[in-house]
Design an enzyme around this catalytic site. Structure first.
Site, PDB file in Angstrom:
ATOM      1  N   ASP A  31       0.853  -1.195   0.000  1.00 40.85           N
ATOM      2  CA  ASP A  31       0.000   0.000   0.000  1.00 40.85           C
ATOM      3  C   ASP A  31       0.884   1.238   0.000  1.00 40.85           C
ATOM      4  O   ASP A  31       1.875   1.317   0.727  1.00 40.85           O
ATOM      5  CB  ASP A  31      -0.905  -0.007   1.246  1.00 40.85           C
ATOM      6  CG  ASP A  31      -2.043   0.985   1.128  1.00 40.85           C
ATOM      7  OD1 ASP A  31      -3.208   0.564   1.106  1.00 40.85           O
ATOM      8  OD2 ASP A  31      -1.758   2.215   1.060  1.00 40.85           O
ATOM      9  N   ALA A  81      -6.355   1.873  -5.320  1.00 41.58           N
ATOM     10  CA  ALA A  81      -6.970   2.813  -6.268  1.00 41.58           C
ATOM     11  C   ALA A  81      -7.158   4.151  -5.589  1.00 41.58           C
ATOM     12  O   ALA A  81      -7.155   4.248  -4.356  1.00 41.58           O
ATOM     13  CB  ALA A  81      -8.333   2.291  -6.728  1.00 41.58           C
ATOM     14  N   ASP A 133     -19.450  -0.786  -9.474  1.00 41.41           N
ATOM     15  CA  ASP A 133     -20.621  -0.721 -10.358  1.00 41.41           C
ATOM     16  C   ASP A 133     -20.671   0.597 -11.131  1.00 41.41           C
ATOM     17  O   ASP A 133     -21.426   0.734 -12.093  1.00 41.41           O
ATOM     18  CB  ASP A 133     -21.928  -0.938  -9.568  1.00 41.41           C
ATOM     19  CG  ASP A 133     -22.178   0.087  -8.472  1.00 41.41           C
ATOM     20  OD1 ASP A 133     -21.334   0.992  -8.266  1.00 41.41           O
ATOM     21  OD2 ASP A 133     -23.245  -0.006  -7.815  1.00 41.41           O
ATOM     22  N   GLU A 134     -19.850   1.583 -10.705  1.00 41.70           N
ATOM     23  CA  GLU A 134     -19.938   2.908 -11.330  1.00 41.70           C
ATOM     24  C   GLU A 134     -19.475   2.895 -12.781  1.00 41.70           C
ATOM     25  O   GLU A 134     -19.779   3.815 -13.545  1.00 41.70           O
ATOM     26  CB  GLU A 134     -19.159   3.943 -10.501  1.00 41.70           C
ATOM     27  CG  GLU A 134     -19.673   3.964  -9.072  1.00 41.70           C
ATOM     28  CD  GLU A 134     -19.191   5.118  -8.213  1.00 41.70           C
ATOM     29  OE1 GLU A 134     -18.821   6.155  -8.771  1.00 41.70           O
ATOM     30  OE2 GLU A 134     -19.207   4.969  -6.984  1.00 41.70           O
ATOM     31  N   TYR A 158     -13.381   9.291 -11.983  1.00 40.90           N
ATOM     32  CA  TYR A 158     -13.119   8.074 -11.189  1.00 40.90           C
ATOM     33  C   TYR A 158     -13.594   6.831 -11.931  1.00 40.90           C
ATOM     34  O   TYR A 158     -12.835   5.882 -12.151  1.00 40.90           O
ATOM     35  CB  TYR A 158     -13.802   8.172  -9.818  1.00 40.90           C
ATOM     36  CG  TYR A 158     -13.949   6.830  -9.119  1.00 40.90           C
ATOM     37  CD1 TYR A 158     -12.830   6.106  -8.706  1.00 40.90           C
ATOM     38  CD2 TYR A 158     -15.214   6.278  -8.875  1.00 40.90           C
ATOM     39  CE1 TYR A 158     -12.961   4.866  -8.072  1.00 40.90           C
ATOM     40  CE2 TYR A 158     -15.353   5.041  -8.252  1.00 40.90           C
ATOM     41  CZ  TYR A 158     -14.227   4.336  -7.849  1.00 40.90           C
ATOM     42  OH  TYR A 158     -14.358   3.113  -7.236  1.00 40.90           O
ATOM     43  N   LYS A 162     -11.554   3.595 -13.525  1.00 33.61           N
ATOM     44  CA  LYS A 162     -11.801   2.196 -13.121  1.00 33.61           C
ATOM     45  C   LYS A 162     -12.208   1.367 -14.342  1.00 33.61           C
ATOM     46  O   LYS A 162     -11.808   0.209 -14.484  1.00 33.61           O
ATOM     47  CB  LYS A 162     -12.885   2.122 -12.041  1.00 33.61           C
ATOM     48  CG  LYS A 162     -12.476   2.639 -10.678  1.00 33.61           C
ATOM     49  CD  LYS A 162     -11.346   1.858 -10.025  1.00 33.61           C
ATOM     50  CE  LYS A 162     -11.763   0.476  -9.559  1.00 33.61           C
ATOM     51  NZ  LYS A 162     -10.657  -0.186  -8.797  1.00 33.61           N
ATOM     52  N   LEU A 198     -20.181   9.332   1.872  1.00 33.74           N
ATOM     53  CA  LEU A 198     -21.471   9.752   2.444  1.00 33.74           C
ATOM     54  C   LEU A 198     -21.713   9.261   3.880  1.00 33.74           C
ATOM     55  O   LEU A 198     -21.933  10.078   4.788  1.00 33.74           O
ATOM     56  CB  LEU A 198     -22.628   9.274   1.548  1.00 33.74           C
ATOM     57  CG  LEU A 198     -24.017   9.662   2.087  1.00 33.74           C
ATOM     58  CD1 LEU A 198     -24.283  11.148   1.917  1.00 33.74           C
ATOM     59  CD2 LEU A 198     -25.127   8.855   1.398  1.00 33.74           C
ATOM     60  N   ASP A 289     -25.360  20.449  -6.098  1.00 32.73           N
ATOM     61  CA  ASP A 289     -25.173  19.073  -6.557  1.00 32.73           C
ATOM     62  C   ASP A 289     -23.761  18.863  -7.111  1.00 32.73           C
ATOM     63  O   ASP A 289     -23.108  19.815  -7.560  1.00 32.73           O
ATOM     64  CB  ASP A 289     -26.222  18.730  -7.637  1.00 32.73           C
ATOM     65  CG  ASP A 289     -26.552  17.242  -7.654  1.00 32.73           C
ATOM     66  OD1 ASP A 289     -25.860  16.466  -6.974  1.00 32.73           O
ATOM     67  OD2 ASP A 289     -27.522  16.870  -8.357  1.00 32.73           O
TER      68      ASP A 289
END
Ligand code: NAD
Ligand code: TYD
Length: 354
Positions: A31, A81, A133-134, A158, A162, A198, A289
């Site tokens: 790491d 990442a 999943d993004e 991002y 990925k 979040l 937003d």
């Protein structure tokens, strides 16, 4: 032994702890200790010979080659990442460096290592790439959840980085025969979650009497999975996944952001009521937003269930309760992360190289 990259981050450290709680097979943990890496997450392994920690970059080809030659892992699990969407909006350089270039260099070093193994070891070797999943982009409100066949439509720097890494992993299998597995997981939450995301941000801000910043209308949807369930899914895919396949991992738990924040407030009202008797929900504020904000993610996790028999063990109720309790029980971890004191430790430990 297995090589875990990014094993001092949120999911990686949970994975290392979970692995050593279930197995005696040692872990080599590589790491870089960026702001998101915290050696203290692994303090309970101090003195445990099964855990070997090395500070370094997955993009450092010479270091990775040396580690592979020295330790001869039978598998590599790539968590390393840059992971925070908001940071990728402010600057994508580190995302491209680590997620794309770093994954490429790691794949090349691993391929050389794999090719040099005797036949039997080569056949059993695995490179498991941990993704998100993004990469699939944003779903309309009534659209079916993401299956493994959903087209890649990444929208943030991002998720684009990925997606690029997933494509490289796929190509190293198809072109070079490297035995790879890829997991695409939904949003995780749980212990050691860095308070820029979040759920941990809302918990620590609530307790500190600060505003709870909800982006836009707060009606964006995520599919939340307890981190321990993600760890068990990865163990299962590593053990039984079919080489070259991808597996979507999710919690069957779609919720709007505002619902998540209200649940956290209600739990805190119960477990640590505010001195003035008011609800933590009074601290909720709607803010500007996020640019390009994906409206909805949802995972169809039927393949991993039917092929590998994996399902999440936690419900959202049980997982969020554990998580809120963990943050209440670890104020020193939160204080250290927020003050940056763990970075001072890195500085001292690694003699100014941080
Ligand atoms: P994190 O940001 O908490 O941790 C990342 C870790 O990687 C840190 O310890 C950091 O020091 C290390 N790292 C960064 N760059 C490195 C480099 N070049 N070389 C070596 N180490 C490096 O991230 P996380 O939330 O634990 O996510 C882990 C992985 O899981 C990522 O690949 C992420 O894309 C994926 N993922 C995360 C989620 C989520 O909800 N957090 C969901 C699905 C997939
Ligand atoms: P985050 O935890 O950053 O994960 P991701 O963007 O990778 O899904 O954010 C989860 C959701 O919460 C996302 O829709 C953005 C939103 N959000 C807020 O409303 N306020 C915040 O302060 C943060 C960090 C996120």
């Amino acid at each position: 032994m297995i090589l875990v990259t990014g094993g001092a981050g949120f999911i990686g450290s949970n994975f290392v702890l979970d692995w050593l709680a279930h197995r005696d097979e040692p872990v080599l943990n590589l790491d870089k200790l960026t702001y998101a890496g915290n050696r203290r997450n692994l303090a309970s392994l101090d003195g445990d010979a099964r855990h070997v920690f090395v500070r370094g970059d997955i993009g450092d080809a010479a270091l990775v080659a040396r580690l592979l030659a020295e330790h001869r892992p039978r598998a590599v699990i790539n968590f390393a990442a840059e992971s925070h969407v908001d940071r990728s909006i402010h600057g994508a350089e580190d995302f491209v460096q680590t997620n794309v270039v770093g994954t490429f260099r790691l794949l090349e070093a691993v391929r050389a290592h794999w090719l040099a193994r005797p036949e039997a070891e080569r056949a059993a070797f695995r490179f498991l790439h941990v993704s998100t999943d993004e990469v699939y982009g944003s779903l309309a409100p009534d659209a079916p959840a993401f299956t493994e066949r959903h087209p890649y439509e990444p929208n943030s720097p991002y998720s684009a980085s990925k997606a690029a890494s997933d494509h490289l992993v796929r190509a190293w299998h198809h072109t070079h025969g490297l035995p790879v597995l890829t997991t695409n997981c939904s949003n995780n939450y749980g212990p050691f979650h860095f308070p820029e995301k979040l759920i941990p941000l809302m918990i620590v801000n609530a307790l500190a009497g600060k505003p709870l910043p909800v982006y836009g209308d707060g009606l964006q949807v995520r599919d939340w999975l307890y981190v321990g369930d993600h760890c068990s899914a990865i163990r299962r895919v590593l053990e039984a996944g079919r080489v070259g396949e991808t597996y979507n991992v999710g919690g069957w738990n779609e919720q709007t952001n505002i619902a998540i924040v209200k649940t956290i407030c209600a739990l805190l009202d119960q477990l640590r009521p505010r001195a003035d008797g008011q609800s933590y929900a009074t601290q909720i504020t709607h803010v500007k937003d996020r640019p390009g904000h994906d409206r909805r993610y949802a995972i169809d996790a039927r393949k991993i269930e039917s092929d590998l028999g994996w399902r999440p063990a936690e419900t959202f109720d049980s997982g969020i309760r554990k998580t809120v309790r963990w943050f209440l029980d670890h104020p020193e971890w939160v204080a250290e992360v927020q003050s940056g004191a763990y970075r001072d430790w890195v500085q001292a430990q690694y003699q100014g190289a941080a």
